[in-house]
Design a protein around this motif. Structure first.
Motif, PDB file in Angstrom:
ATOM      1  N   LEU A  22     -99.322 -11.019 -14.885  1.00 45.02           N
ATOM      2  CA  LEU A  22     -99.204  -8.940 -14.143  1.00 45.02           C
ATOM      3  C   LEU A  22    -100.065  -8.501 -15.588  1.00 45.02           C
ATOM      4  N   ALA A  26    -103.692  -6.812 -15.529  1.00 40.48           N
ATOM      5  CA  ALA A  26    -103.153  -5.140 -15.557  1.00 40.48           C
ATOM      6  C   ALA A  26    -104.628  -4.784 -16.695  1.00 40.48           C
ATOM      7  N   GLU A  27    -104.838  -5.204 -17.324  1.00 40.60           N
ATOM      8  CA  GLU A  27    -105.829  -4.829 -18.633  1.00 40.60           C
ATOM      9  C   GLU A  27    -107.153  -5.376 -18.098  1.00 40.60           C
ATOM     10  N   GLU A  30    -107.593  -2.380 -15.766  1.00 42.33           N
ATOM     11  CA  GLU A  30    -108.099  -1.084 -16.167  1.00 42.33           C
ATOM     12  C   GLU A  30    -109.769  -0.681 -17.200  1.00 42.33           C
ATOM     13  N   TYR A  74     -98.954  -6.876  -4.401  1.00 38.41           N
ATOM     14  CA  TYR A  74     -99.086  -6.235  -5.379  1.00 38.41           C
ATOM     15  C   TYR A  74    -100.858  -5.931  -4.293  1.00 38.41           C
TER      16      TYR A  74
END
Length: 84
Positions: A22, A26-27, A30, A74
């Motif tokens: 995760l 997330a990186e 972004e 998610y």
């Protein structure tokens, strides 16, 4: 609306391995580009600046055994520009 599955992977992992995946995701989110890959497939997708983000927790009960299963999901959703 017809659904076309472009990629799927599923495996039992430790909480630490899931957290690491995760964080890596997330990186990529972004940065705006996400690479999805497993042993046999790879998909690359660009995300828009402001997609819809949904978090969902479900409890499902098996009607025969009464066993409860939980799903934590998610989800990031967006519409392709120019799609009708």
């Amino acid at each position: 609306m017809p659904e076309e599955q472009l990629f799927k992977t599923e495996a039992r992992r430790t909480r630490t391995e899931i957290a690491e995946a995760l964080v890596a995701a997330a990186e990529e989110i972004e940065s705006g580009t996400v690479d999805l890959k497993n042993e046999s497939e790879r998909q690359r997708v660009a995300l828009p600046e402001r997609p819809l983000f949904e978090v969902e927790l479900e409890r499902l009960t098996d009607s025969e055994t009464g066993e409860m299963r939980y799903e934590l999901e998610y989800e990031i959703r967006w519409t392709e520009a120019g799609a009708a």
